[in-house]
Design an enzyme around this catalytic site. Structure first.
Site, mmCIF file in Angstrom:
data_model
loop_
_atom_site.group_PDB
_atom_site.id
_atom_site.type_symbol
_atom_site.label_atom_id
_atom_site.label_comp_id
_atom_site.label_asym_id
_atom_site.label_seq_id
_atom_site.Cartn_x
_atom_site.Cartn_y
_atom_site.Cartn_z
ATOM 1 N N GLY A 145 0.809 -1.218 0.000
ATOM 2 C CA GLY A 145 0.000 0.000 0.000
ATOM 3 C C GLY A 145 0.843 1.269 0.000
ATOM 4 N N HIS A 146 0.151 2.395 -0.114
ATOM 5 C CA HIS A 146 0.873 3.674 -0.216
ATOM 6 C C HIS A 146 1.606 4.022 1.073
ATOM 7 C CE1 HIS A 146 -3.174 5.954 0.747
ATOM 8 N NE2 HIS A 146 -2.949 4.971 1.568
ATOM 9 N N ASN A 147 2.793 4.604 0.873
ATOM 10 C CA ASN A 147 3.615 5.075 1.983
ATOM 11 C C ASN A 147 4.168 3.982 2.877
ATOM 12 O OD1 ASN A 147 1.342 7.513 1.598
ATOM 13 N ND2 ASN A 147 3.475 8.101 1.646
#
Lengths: 350, 350, 350
Positions: free
Chosen positions: A241-243
């Protein structure tokens, strides 16, 4: 397509016992190896297989050197598993034609893109504005590199890999078919019963010597970037997922899901199908068993597991039904303990 | 690539405290924001971070207006998270070049296909017979649209999206790389130990404002269609089986699997890695936790969970072993309770 | 796009009750069928629906023949579900245009590749050196076949399938979009805190009549090959690790992960989201429930399950907390049992 024990030792080292001209037709698993095959024995606990295998020659460590030499040709190495890994690399270079450093005329390459020396670009690849591809890199057929992408030298993209705008991949990486780097992270603000998109303005940065399996996805960050450290190995069909941040040399097996903003340390392993929830931290050296769900940060290295034990269906049904009353069972047990304590107390009193 | 607080407030509203000419170089998370960055504070519980952040300016709600104004420039909005989402959209439009309304000459487009005004078609896209693409739509490189497909206006397909024959996508949707819409559902009749294929004659219909993450699959229906409602958001690597119906504004995190003919209500959320078995119904407003398995229909809104708690491996092993005897433990507890009841009964009698 | 009951019975057999010229406009599910639709009733337990459905005609088995004939037109078949499956196949052939046996001029085909009679090759497909494609095979747009690949006759590859060098696919197979056959297996030797790649020198061999769902991956073997038996059916987003062997006619639902070197018997089924760990053996006829984790070899056919039962979140939290103390509860129960036994022993003595 064969070589000799002597050629192998010349290339990779190790002590050879036996005739250097012994032919090696195939690298084979110990159990199915035949005459003409070279197999390796990773550990002294496989001693019995040293005697039972039909392999023409063996790679062993020092503790098995005498046993192996007693049965025929062998190569003794400090770490036979590592030696075997290096051997497969040498074998592949020997047998597989190198990708020629050609750019297929069908590739659509923006004039502003900069390709290094000795780069291969396959048919129908699309390379957008301002992309940089390092020396000796391989961009497979049907790959799409968005604008401003950076691909490090010697990195190989299998056919059909997508790297979205602004993302970077280090040197000597391998990305398998179907990989998607830099799709939007999953970010929405709830508003009056609907979801309002939060544009994902960050990118993905991938270190050196990273391998990413087929159809695995690494999402771009929302504001900051998603970061994959050097030497990380991701198997197929993984979702990052993002980050998310993943430390160096961490490895994840297939079908793992890591939710947004999780921070995973260096030297970790995550078993197949495990899930790591968002915004958690895992320390260096944390090992998560297959199919386990990490619901809290883990500060200490070690092995962690959470998995319903499999059973025949009838037994599972009974135990699962009881599980839904477990807390009630605990209260009933407490009541029983109190009744007994009371009875004993009365007896003492009387 | 910078703007000013004044330009933001002019575009998006909100009350500005501070100099409108204050430059904004970046949107940043509260924790890592620096001078020149604009960050947002979603909730009053982050008050302490209002004071500790180094952000040049803040977006806050009314309860934090005074605290934020006390430290420097700020924008006060009714719903700061929603404001921030709108800001990311505005920011992207400001900084990112629009896809030009061009059709790449390498795209293979059937003469019977109808493209609206201002449509972008990337290199090597394939658009088959009788396809309709609405105004302003973006069809990325390497997309394949089967015959009779409908793509609504302003919908954006990232590179390498497949939409199979007869399927339709609404307006303003976003489909990320690797998405497969309309592959065959998994349907076979068992016959003399083999599986006989049931051709999947239905299609997939996707509403407006739907976003579908990278490598996610939505299968076509067997006889009737698979239907995804307006405003649905699906993350990466999700499997939606044939004849599933998903209500408006439901969101699912990565790696979820929904088996055939499940009906999921509106406004639901499904956590990452969860599984919904086939032919079940979930009411509107059902929230399924990550990695949980929905094995029965759920009629009431609320949060539902089924997940083995993670533990250090040694503790897990002990508890898992006991779990396989849980029903037996329950019976033993019952026997103990009966023994105590009998003893007390005797005492009462005596 | 309609046919008649008579045409269906002429093609597929079965006993017709009613007028052969009765038009059939659609195959429909029993519940939503209308006049002009043909529906099937799989089992006598759906008798009530025979009376309630609005379908114009029914396919039923012998036990329901009289009831069905009592309400209108029907076809009686020995196995109505199997009849229906064959009907969908016939219906598709009737209504769907065959892929013409053409090779799109944009396909990049190595001169050494050998294509059989009546092969379709879509736009932008890439077929490398020494590939063999059997008669009547369909290679969709954007497919990539690596050197030495073999594709059996009548096999259909949807757009965007990758088959890597040296892999083989049998006859009459169907591979859906996004499938990756023959990416590297996940093999690394640990060495001084880093992972050293073990080149994957094996291939993938897939039998006849195999169907593989969208975005599913089957990895190539490390030394020996990965082998998928005849008649195997794999749903979408499945991961099959290196050197896995799957017996004939085994079926797996979406999102399953099978780790390296697992051996799965014939006639097995694996439910959605299940995980099979590496180096395990499953006997023929083993059925694994959805989301279960197979952690040991299974020698006996039967149904096996391991899945935390879903519950409302509050109940789950209590039970999950108790579960982490389950082994302790078991010890406490044992102590209680001993206390009671002791008390009863004393009573007997006194």
């Amino acid at each position: 397509m064969s070589t000799t024990l002597g050629a192998i030792v010349d290339a990779l080292g190790g002590q050879l016992t036996g005739d250097p001209s012994t032919p090696v037709h195939r690298l084979a698993p110990l159990a199915t190896a035949a005459e003409g095959d070279l197999a390796f024995v990773a550990h002294v606990r496989y001693l019995s297989q040293v005697h039972s295998t039909r392999a023409g020659a063996l790679i062993v460590g020092h503790p098995l050197a005498q046993a192996a030499a007693g049965r025929g040709a062998c190569i003794v190495a400090d770490d036979p598993y590592h030696y075997f890994a290096r051997l497969t690399q040498w074998w592949r270079r020997l047998h597989e034609p190198e990708a020629l450093a050609v750019v297929h005329p069908s590739a659509v390459i923006d004039p502003s893109a900069r390709l290094g020396v000795g780069v291969f670009v396959g048919p129908y690849a699309v390379i957008e504005a301002n992309v940089e591809v390092g020396d000796g890199a391989v961009i497979g057929a049907h790959c799409v590199l968005g604008r401003d992408v950076r691909i490090g030298s010697q990195t190989r993209l299998a056919p059909r890999v997508t790297v979205a705008a602004g993302c970077s991949i280090g040197e000597r990486c391998i990305l398998h078919s179907g990989v998607v780097i830099g799709a939007d992270g999953f970010g929405f603000a709830p508003h009056q019963g609907r979801w309002v998109k939060i544009e994902q303005l960050g990118a993905v940065h991938i270190g050196h010597d990273v391998e990413i399996g087929a159809n695995t996805c690494v999402d771009r960050g929302a504001l900051d970037d998603t970061v994959i450290g050097d030497g990380v190995k991701l198997d197929n069909l993984i979702q990052i997922g993002h980050n998310v941040r993943i430390g160096a040399n961490t490895a994840m097996a297939g079908c793992v899901g890591v939710a947004g903003s999780a921070e995973i340390g260096a030297g970790c392993t995550v078993g197949g199908g495990a899930v790591v929830l968002g915004h958690l931290s895992l320390a260096d050296g944390v090992h998560v068993s297959a199919a386990s769900v990490v619901t809290r940060s883990i500060r200490e290295p070690g092995q962690y597991t959470g998995m319903f034990p499999i059973d025949d269906n009838a037994s599972w049904e009974k135990n699962a039904a009881s599980l839904k009353q477990l807390n009630r069972l605990r209260e009933r047990l407490k009541a029983v303990e109190q009744a007994i304590a009371q009875a004993q107390h009365k007896k003492t009193e009387s």
